[in-house]
Structures are given as C-alpha cells and as structure tokens.
Design a protein around this motif. Structure first.
Motif, PDB file in Angstrom:
ATOM      1  N   LEU A  98      -9.686   9.257   4.390  1.00  0.00           N
ATOM      2  CA  LEU A  98      -9.070   8.010   4.814  1.00  0.00           C
ATOM      3  C   LEU A  98     -10.387   7.115   5.327  1.00  0.00           C
ATOM      4  O   LEU A  98     -10.321   5.793   5.089  1.00  0.00           O
ATOM      5  N   TRP A  99     -11.277   7.770   5.867  1.00  0.00           N
ATOM      6  CA  TRP A  99     -12.510   7.060   6.493  1.00  0.00           C
ATOM      7  C   TRP A  99     -13.358   6.719   5.328  1.00  0.00           C
ATOM      8  O   TRP A  99     -13.897   5.599   5.462  1.00  0.00           O
ATOM      9  N   SER A 111      -8.799   4.583  14.452  1.00  0.00           N
ATOM     10  CA  SER A 111      -7.740   5.614  14.223  1.00  0.00           C
ATOM     11  C   SER A 111      -7.089   5.590  13.013  1.00  0.00           C
ATOM     12  O   SER A 111      -7.034   4.519  12.195  1.00  0.00           O
ATOM     13  N   VAL A 112      -6.527   6.536  12.471  1.00  0.00           N
ATOM     14  CA  VAL A 112      -5.790   6.817  11.073  1.00  0.00           C
ATOM     15  C   VAL A 112      -4.710   5.715  11.272  1.00  0.00           C
ATOM     16  O   VAL A 112      -4.656   4.814  10.092  1.00  0.00           O
ATOM     17  N   GLU A 113      -3.887   5.504  12.164  1.00  0.00           N
ATOM     18  CA  GLU A 113      -2.956   4.512  12.100  1.00  0.00           C
ATOM     19  C   GLU A 113      -3.437   3.115  12.080  1.00  0.00           C
ATOM     20  O   GLU A 113      -3.138   2.181  11.497  1.00  0.00           O
ATOM     21  N   GLY A 114      -4.841   3.027  12.591  1.00  0.00           N
ATOM     22  CA  GLY A 114      -5.336   1.652  12.589  1.00  0.00           C
ATOM     23  C   GLY A 114      -5.917   1.424  11.017  1.00  0.00           C
ATOM     24  O   GLY A 114      -5.953   0.173  10.702  1.00  0.00           O
ATOM     25  N   VAL A 115      -6.370   2.477  10.180  1.00  0.00           N
ATOM     26  CA  VAL A 115      -6.751   2.304   9.008  1.00  0.00           C
ATOM     27  C   VAL A 115      -5.726   1.562   8.269  1.00  0.00           C
ATOM     28  O   VAL A 115      -5.951   0.690   7.346  1.00  0.00           O
ATOM     29  N   HIS A 116      -4.303   2.286   8.350  1.00  0.00           N
ATOM     30  CA  HIS A 116      -3.413   1.790   7.590  1.00  0.00           C
ATOM     31  C   HIS A 116      -2.898   0.380   7.798  1.00  0.00           C
ATOM     32  O   HIS A 116      -2.482  -0.224   7.035  1.00  0.00           O
ATOM     33  N   ALA A 117      -3.040   0.298   9.176  1.00  0.00           N
ATOM     34  CA  ALA A 117      -2.617  -1.184   9.568  1.00  0.00           C
ATOM     35  C   ALA A 117      -3.480  -2.122   8.967  1.00  0.00           C
ATOM     36  O   ALA A 117      -3.010  -3.367   8.585  1.00  0.00           O
ATOM     37  N   ALA A 154       0.943   9.336   1.684  1.00  0.00           N
ATOM     38  CA  ALA A 154       2.438   8.961   1.780  1.00  0.00           C
ATOM     39  C   ALA A 154       2.260   7.389   2.632  1.00  0.00           C
ATOM     40  O   ALA A 154       3.000   6.390   2.244  1.00  0.00           O
ATOM     41  N   PRO A 155       1.579   7.258   3.658  1.00  0.00           N
ATOM     42  CA  PRO A 155       1.537   6.029   4.346  1.00  0.00           C
ATOM     43  C   PRO A 155       0.960   4.891   3.351  1.00  0.00           C
ATOM     44  O   PRO A 155       1.359   3.847   3.610  1.00  0.00           O
ATOM     45  N   LEU A 156       0.079   5.350   2.787  1.00  0.00           N
ATOM     46  CA  LEU A 156      -0.678   4.177   1.660  1.00  0.00           C
ATOM     47  C   LEU A 156       0.315   3.834   0.546  1.00  0.00           C
ATOM     48  O   LEU A 156       0.551   2.594   0.282  1.00  0.00           O
ATOM     49  N   ALA A 157       1.264   4.918   0.023  1.00  0.00           N
ATOM     50  CA  ALA A 157       2.039   4.415  -0.816  1.00  0.00           C
ATOM     51  C   ALA A 157       3.258   3.545  -0.074  1.00  0.00           C
ATOM     52  O   ALA A 157       3.874   2.734  -0.977  1.00  0.00           O
TER      53      ALA A 157
END
Length: 662
Positions: A98-99, A111-117, A154-157
C-alpha cells in the motif's frame, strides 16, 4: 488459441492466450461493458505470471515500442496510455504494498485508511496492477497473501475511481470477487475452458525443444518432424505451462533411455513430472522428493548449498549424503542455483560469494509439501538442524540464512515462542522476516522479551539498522519494559560496543519538560538529578505552587517547571531513585558556561535527537522514537534524559560510535 493466430502474429512473450489478452485489453481501455476490476487466477503453474508480464509489456509505453504491434491481433493490444502503477507484492507485507502505491501517486497519507481516502479523492481515475499476490510476505507461514487481499485489494476494488487488475490465488480470488457488485468484477481463471490455451502449450513445448532457442542437439530435437510430434504430445498431455517446462527440462537434461514415441513417459501434472523423472533414472521417487523437501520448506531466496545436505538428512531422519552426492542429475530439473554476489555481512560473516538453491516455481514446492507426512514435523527437524548449525550458539557467527530465516521455520513448526528468548537472535536476525514471523504468533503466546521486540520492530525495519544499532534499540526497549537482564545481556554477552547504556526508564505519561541538575548535600558531592514536569496528581510529584516548591531553574518558570495544574518529579540522574521529598528550588542547573565546556552537545528536531562531539563535530548518538519526543536535556557529564508521551529515560552516552534508541 483462436483462429486469429492464423492471421496475426502471437505475442512474442506469451505465444498464445488470445482470449485472456482480449479481456485484459478491454479492461485497460475501459471498453463499453468492460469490468472495472479484473481478478486473474488459476492453479499454481497455470501461467498467471507469464500472462501478466506479457500484458504489462503492452501497457508500458517504452517497452511496447519493441513489440510487433502491427502484426498482432488488434483486439489483444490495449490503447497507448500512461503506464499503470504496478506495486509487486513479492516478499512484501500488505502495508508495504500500500505504501508503494502511496509513493507512486505522491500521497500525503499517514495511515492505511488515509491512503484509500486520498486515492478516492484524486481528480483522475487510477489504474493499478498488483502481481504476485501469492508470493506476498517475507515469511510464508504468516499468511500475508490473505492479509493483502483483505486489507489492501478489497478496499481498493471498492473505490469507484480505481481500475484494478490483481493476480490472486484461486481461493482468495473468489473471496475478493464475492465482495464486489455484479458487473464490477471479472474473474479470469486460466484453468477454465474459456481461458485455457491448449494450442499455446503445444507451441510452448515445440519452442522449448528447438535447438534454435537453446535446446541441445538430439535426434528428436534436430529432426523437425520428430520435434513437432514430441512437442504436440507434451502440450497435449501437460495441464499447464509449468508442466510443459518440467517435461522438456527433464527430457533434455537426461535424454538417455527416453523414447519419444512412449507418451506414458510424458507428465500430466507436477507430481507426475517428479515421479516419472525419478523412475526413468532408476531412482525411488521418494528420494527425489526428500532431496527437494528443504527447498520446498525454504524461506527467502533459497538455501545455501552447504546447508542443503544437512537439511535433507534432517527431514529424512537419516544420513542422505550418498543420495545427495549422486543426486544432482536426479534433482537437477527441479533445482535452480543462484549465485549470490559477494557482500560482507554483519559480524564479519560472508553473506555473499556463494550459491543458493531454490525451486524454480512455487508449484513444485506445493507438490513436495503435500507429499510430506507432516509439514510441521519436517519444519521441526529443519529448525533443530539450523540451531545446531549456529557456531557456539553465537548468532553473530551464524550463517545469514540460519539467523535470518530460522524464525520462519519455527513459526510453521509451532516452536517460535520458545525461540524468542535469546537477545542475540533479536539483535542479529534480519528484522523484516523476524518481525513478520513474530507478528504471526498470537500475542498472548509471546513472552515479555518477544513483546518488547515486537514493540521495537517497526523502528528496526524503518531504519534498516545494522546489528549495532539494533542492539542499541533493543537495549533501551528491554530497560523500558522492565527486563534489565536482557539489557545487560546485550552489553555483556554479545560483545557489541553500544553508544550508550540505559540507566533507568520511568513509565510516567504526560511529561512536558525535563532538565538535569544537581542537589547539594551537606557533606560530599552533590547528587545529580533529573527534574520532570508532570501533570498534577502524578504519584510522587510535588505540585508547582506548593509552599517551598519553585521551578527547577530556581524560580524562573522555565526548564522543567510548569504552569498551573502541573507538578515536578525529581529523579536520580544516575541511580533509579525517586526523590519525592526534594525541594525543586534547591536544585542547581548547569550554567551556560558549563554546558558550552561539555564535550558533548545536543541537537533536537521534530522527530529525532542527536548527540554530537563538540571537538570533532561528529554525531555519536542519534535517537528516534515510535512516539514523538516531548523533552530532552543533556548533562555536562554526558547523561541524556529524554521524554516521550510514554515516559522518560536516561542514557549514559559513550562517545565511541553512533546509535539509535527508541
């Protein structure tokens, strides 16, 4: 392959897979009706990686210039677009993948959530291709592929502006697709008839047998008719590209006694390839599988050749040296040697200039592992053999494979918690695989030393610290966690000269300032002390404003003093003694002249502290922390007091080398 191959040239790297290439080209070009998410799957050895590599050649603007695009089926060629993001998962954790993606798009998330957002908030849609999901993680038994699918893919999709193509093992492919709305995702399973490529397997076999492409000159390779017939038979029987490769390699490596007309000598699976090759050479198939077992259970890039014999005998439970001595022809088609470049490793150990052995494909390992009576028992035998290979039980002298990967073997053997009691292993092992292995153990099964290591591991991996710096980090962590015997072991038993010694650690939250000073005594020298500004009500602290309680600097309100609602805690600077009855007004701080004359100086940034030698201007200790520093002070004698939100600690700096502490 379809009839289009009669008109168009095949992809030079793939040699087939027209139906799959058409689907991928439609996805890449966002053709009407094309899915936003494509999951590429199939059995191990089905050619997923080869197909994806060939497709990415068409997506990379510079590389596609080398391909005969004008001769290829237009429906298999995606439009020319900027190259997609391709964070390969091989050997990486889910977070690392992810990074990589965050770095590619220049995101500022923390944060992980921040990357997706932030990905969802980008102005333009993004295209992401994630290969090698089945090879994710630095430790096989840690289950990183599943974590990658659940926490990253899954979050990316689910982000509507992300076009995702991922190469995923079949069980995880079904899981990923099941969480998406109908029409959003397409699963391309290369083993299904719709996507299978039997004609491509035949072409693959014929090319591999052709002396023009490197095959040795044999009667059935130089005769075009014989070569075409044999290639057709191999391709017809093989269930996957990997089986084609193994069949051809076995034949060419040991052609004696091979009858091209006998199709029963041609494998239909990886397991048959192993067994047929052994029998054709007059060997017991079980012997071949035992020779390959350590490689099937190996971690990292492979097993050093000098350890292979030891581990084969360990798994077999008997001396296998005779079988190994004459076994290279037997094992040859299934072993890939790799020369490791010379590179001096930590502790003086040569971590290079040697040969590593590995299996050429994970599917071979899966087949061998499936045939073992007990993988756990085999890993136990390997772990015991690796422990016996540590000279004098000194991890600093251990072979790099042993020290860096024994944790992976003991994890799968169910023995890792018992191993996590040696500070030498914590210091010398590569922190990336060791951290991954420790994180895979339920937290409640870990002892206190392992928990201290786990807390420190993010700093170890982030800094890519040497053994000396790892020792410094861990010495401090053990002191902070109330494990003085482990901190002392690092100083006394490992023979590593650390840049400091942790004198004490105080788990007091909310420290806002610290200062060093001295408390005069009626007789004898003054007592060096540290004064900590803490919240009111802290046990043992003296509230500011209490009669007789001035600030630590004698009443100026600076230094370790505080405002209303605060207090000060006086602590011995060298000895771990709390001096709660001390009047802070009696404490003398070093003068500016004394500080300027001290041999060491202190510099502080937002997330680091540096202690430097005033004479040479060299940094002798560099400190980082997994939580921000809130205060720091350095005594003229070289004792550094630092505070974070977790508490304070004192380090006696030794101006002999640089280090990192948490």
């Amino acid at each position: 392959m379809t009839d289009s191959t009669d008109v168009y040239a095949p992809h030079p790297h793939i040699g087939g897979r027209v139906a799959a290439l058409r689907a991928l080209a439609a996805w890449r070009g966002a053709a009407p009706g094309a899915p936003r998410v494509v999951v590429l799957t199939g059995g191990s050895g089905s050619g997923r990686s080869r197909l994806l590599t060939g497709f990415l050649m068409l997506c990379e603007p510079e590389y596609r210039k080398r391909l005969p695009l004008d001769e290829m089926d237009p429906s298999t060629v995606p439009p020319e677009l900027p190259a997609p993001a391709v964070p390969s998962a091989e050997g990486l954790t889910a977070a690392q993948v992810l990074w990589l993606l965050a770095d590619h798009y220049g995101l500022n998330a923390t944060s992980v959530e921040g990357v997706h957002a932030e990905l969802a908030a980008l102005d333009e849609p993004v295209t992401v291709v994630v290969p090698d999901v089945d090879r994710a993680g630095p430790v096989r038994a840690a289950g990183e592929p599943a974590r990658l699918v659940r926490e990253v893919l899954a979050p990316l999709a689910a982000i509507e502006t992300v076009r995702l193509l991922a190469e995923v093992p079949r069980p995880l492919a079904a899981e990923l697709a099941a969480g998406l709305p109908s029409g959003t995702v397409q699963v391309i399973d290369l083993d299904e008839p719709e996507w299978a490529d039997p004609a491509g397997l035949v072409l693959h076999a014929r090319a591999a047998l052709n002396p023009e492409f490197g095959a040795p000159e044999l009667p059935f390779t130089v005769d075009p008719a014989a070569r075409l017939a044999l290639g057709a038979a191999i391709g017809r029987r093989a269930g996957s590209p990997l089986v084609v490769e193994l069949a051809v390699t076995c034949i060419l490596m040991a052609p004696e006694g091979f009858d091209p007309a006998d199709e029963s000598l041609l494998p239909t699976s990886v397991g048959e390839a192993l067994d047929l090759h052994a029998r054709r050479l007059g060997a017991d198939p079980r012997t071949l599988r035992l020779l390959l077992a350590p490689l099937a259970l190996a971690e990292g890039d492979g097993i050093p050749v000098h350890l292979w014999a030891r581990l084969v005998s360990a798994v077999a439970g008997q001396d296998m040296s005779e079988a190994i001595a004459g076994g290279m022809l037997l094992a040859g088609p299934f072993v890939q040697p790799e020369e490791q470049a010379a590179d001096a490793a930590e502790g003086g150990q040569e971590d290079g200039g040697r040969t590593l052995l590995r299996l050429p494909h994970p599917a071979i390992g899966e087949e061998v592992r499936a045939g073992l009576p007990s993988v756990r028992a085999a890993q136990t035998q390997i772990a015991m053999a690796l422990l016996e290979a540590v000279p004098e039980q000194d991890w600093g002298k251990a072979d790099p494979y042993v020290r860096d990967h024994i944790a992976g073997h003991t994890l799968e053997a169910g023995l890792l918690p018992q191993l996590l009691t040696d500070p030498g292993l914590f210091v010398h092992a590569d922190p990336v695989p060791l951290r991954a292995a420790v994180e895979a153990v339920p937290f409640e099964e870990l002892g206190a030393p392992a928990r201290a290591y786990l807390r420190t591991a993010p700093l170890l991996t982030r800094t890519q610290a040497s053994a000396t710096l790892r020792a410094a980090l861990l010495e401090t962590a053990f002191a902070e966690d109330g494990l003085p015997e482990y901190a002392e072991a690092i100083h006394g038993r490992l023979g590593i000269e650390l840049p400091w010694q942790t004198l004490w650690s105080l788990p007091v939250p909310g420290i806002s300032a610290v200062t060093v000073g001295s408390l005069p005594r009626s007789e004898g020298p003054a007592t060096p002390v540290a004064v900590l500004a803490v919240p009111a009500g802290t046990p043992g602290a003296r509230p500011i404003g209490e009669p007789g309680a001035g600030s630590a600097d004698g009443g100026s309100g600076e230094g370790a003093g505080g405002g209303p609602g605060s207090a000060v805690l006086v602590h011995g600077l060298v000895q771990p003694d709390q001096l709660g009855d001390t009047d802070p007004a009696q404490i003398l701080r070093p003068s500016e002249d004394e500080r300027a004359a001290a041999p060491l100086g202190l510099s502080r940034g937002a997330d680091y502290l540096r202690v430097w030698d005033r004479a040479s201007q060299e940094v002798v200790a560099a400190l980082i922390s997994d939580t921000p520093f809130t205060a720091a002070d350095l005594s003229p004698e070289g004792i550094l007091v630092v505070a974070t939100e977790r508490g304070a600690k004192a380090l006696r700096i030794r101006p002999t080398g640089a280090g990192i502490a948490s």
